[in-house]
Design a protein around this motif. Structure first.
Motif, PDB file in Angstrom:
ATOM      1  N   ASN A 152     -19.754   5.651  -5.783  1.00  6.02           N
ATOM      2  CA  ASN A 152     -18.786   4.805  -6.492  1.00  6.02           C
ATOM      3  C   ASN A 152     -18.170   5.554  -7.671  1.00  6.02           C
ATOM      4  O   ASN A 152     -16.997   5.363  -7.980  1.00  6.02           O
ATOM      5  N   THR A 153     -18.988   6.363  -8.334  1.00  4.46           N
ATOM      6  CA  THR A 153     -18.500   7.074  -9.514  1.00  4.46           C
ATOM      7  C   THR A 153     -18.441   8.588  -9.309  1.00  4.46           C
ATOM      8  O   THR A 153     -17.580   9.245  -9.894  1.00  4.46           O
TER       9      THR A 153
ATOM     10  N   MET B 232     -13.547   8.993 -16.062  1.00  2.46           N
ATOM     11  CA  MET B 232     -14.243   9.074 -14.795  1.00  2.46           C
ATOM     12  C   MET B 232     -13.559   8.143 -13.785  1.00  2.46           C
ATOM     13  O   MET B 232     -13.303   6.986 -14.079  1.00  2.46           O
ATOM     14  N   GLN B 233     -13.300   8.674 -12.614  1.00  5.18           N
ATOM     15  CA  GLN B 233     -12.607   7.898 -11.592  1.00  5.18           C
ATOM     16  C   GLN B 233     -13.577   6.974 -10.866  1.00  5.18           C
ATOM     17  O   GLN B 233     -14.742   7.310 -10.659  1.00  5.18           O
ATOM     18  N   ASP B 234     -13.087   5.826 -10.484  1.00  6.91           N
ATOM     19  CA  ASP B 234     -13.893   4.855  -9.747  1.00  6.91           C
ATOM     20  C   ASP B 234     -13.500   4.913  -8.275  1.00  6.91           C
ATOM     21  O   ASP B 234     -12.350   4.674  -7.926  1.00  6.91           O
ATOM     22  N   PHE B 235     -14.456   5.260  -7.425  1.00  3.26           N
ATOM     23  CA  PHE B 235     -14.209   5.397  -5.995  1.00  3.26           C
ATOM     24  C   PHE B 235     -14.675   4.179  -5.203  1.00  3.26           C
ATOM     25  O   PHE B 235     -14.644   4.185  -3.976  1.00  3.26           O
TER      26      PHE B 235
ATOM     27  N   LEU C 287     -14.150   3.559  -1.192  1.00  2.00           N
ATOM     28  CA  LEU C 287     -15.317   3.526  -0.320  1.00  2.00           C
ATOM     29  C   LEU C 287     -15.393   2.210   0.432  1.00  2.00           C
ATOM     30  O   LEU C 287     -15.646   2.190   1.642  1.00  2.00           O
ATOM     31  N   ASN C 288     -15.137   1.113  -0.254  1.00  6.62           N
ATOM     32  CA  ASN C 288     -15.153  -0.191   0.412  1.00  6.62           C
ATOM     33  C   ASN C 288     -14.108  -0.270   1.521  1.00  6.62           C
ATOM     34  O   ASN C 288     -14.362  -0.831   2.592  1.00  6.62           O
ATOM     35  N   THR C 289     -12.933   0.283   1.278  1.00  6.45           N
ATOM     36  CA  THR C 289     -11.879   0.283   2.291  1.00  6.45           C
ATOM     37  C   THR C 289     -12.285   1.118   3.501  1.00  6.45           C
ATOM     38  O   THR C 289     -12.120   0.685   4.647  1.00  6.45           O
TER      39      THR C 289
END
Length: 70
Positions: free
Chosen positions: A37-38, A1-4, A8-10
């Motif tokens: 986030n996920t 699973m990718q962590d976004f 998102l913070n950027t």
């Protein structure tokens, strides 16, 4: 699973927004934003944040209307 989370913070940083402010803009819960986030960042949110960041950048450069660019 990718962590976004980092992406998102950027995007939020560049758009000068907090997660809470973004949730208020879209009339969604803060928890929904946290799920990104996920689960991934929806295209509408990504587009909004990128456009807002670009607007802020152009405003800083003194370019806020098309006629000023010509």
């Amino acid at each position: 699973m990718q962590d976004f989370k980092h992406e998102l913070n950027t995007l939020l940083h560049d758009a000068y927004l907090s997660r809470s402010e973004l949730a208020d803009i879209f009339k969604i819960t803060r928890r929904s934003v946290s799920c990104w986030n996920t689960a991934g960042i929806p295209q509408y949110a990504r587009a909004y944040l990128e456009l807002r960041a670009e607007y802020i950048r152009l405003k800083r450069e003194g370019i806020t209307t098309i006629s000023q660019q010509q």
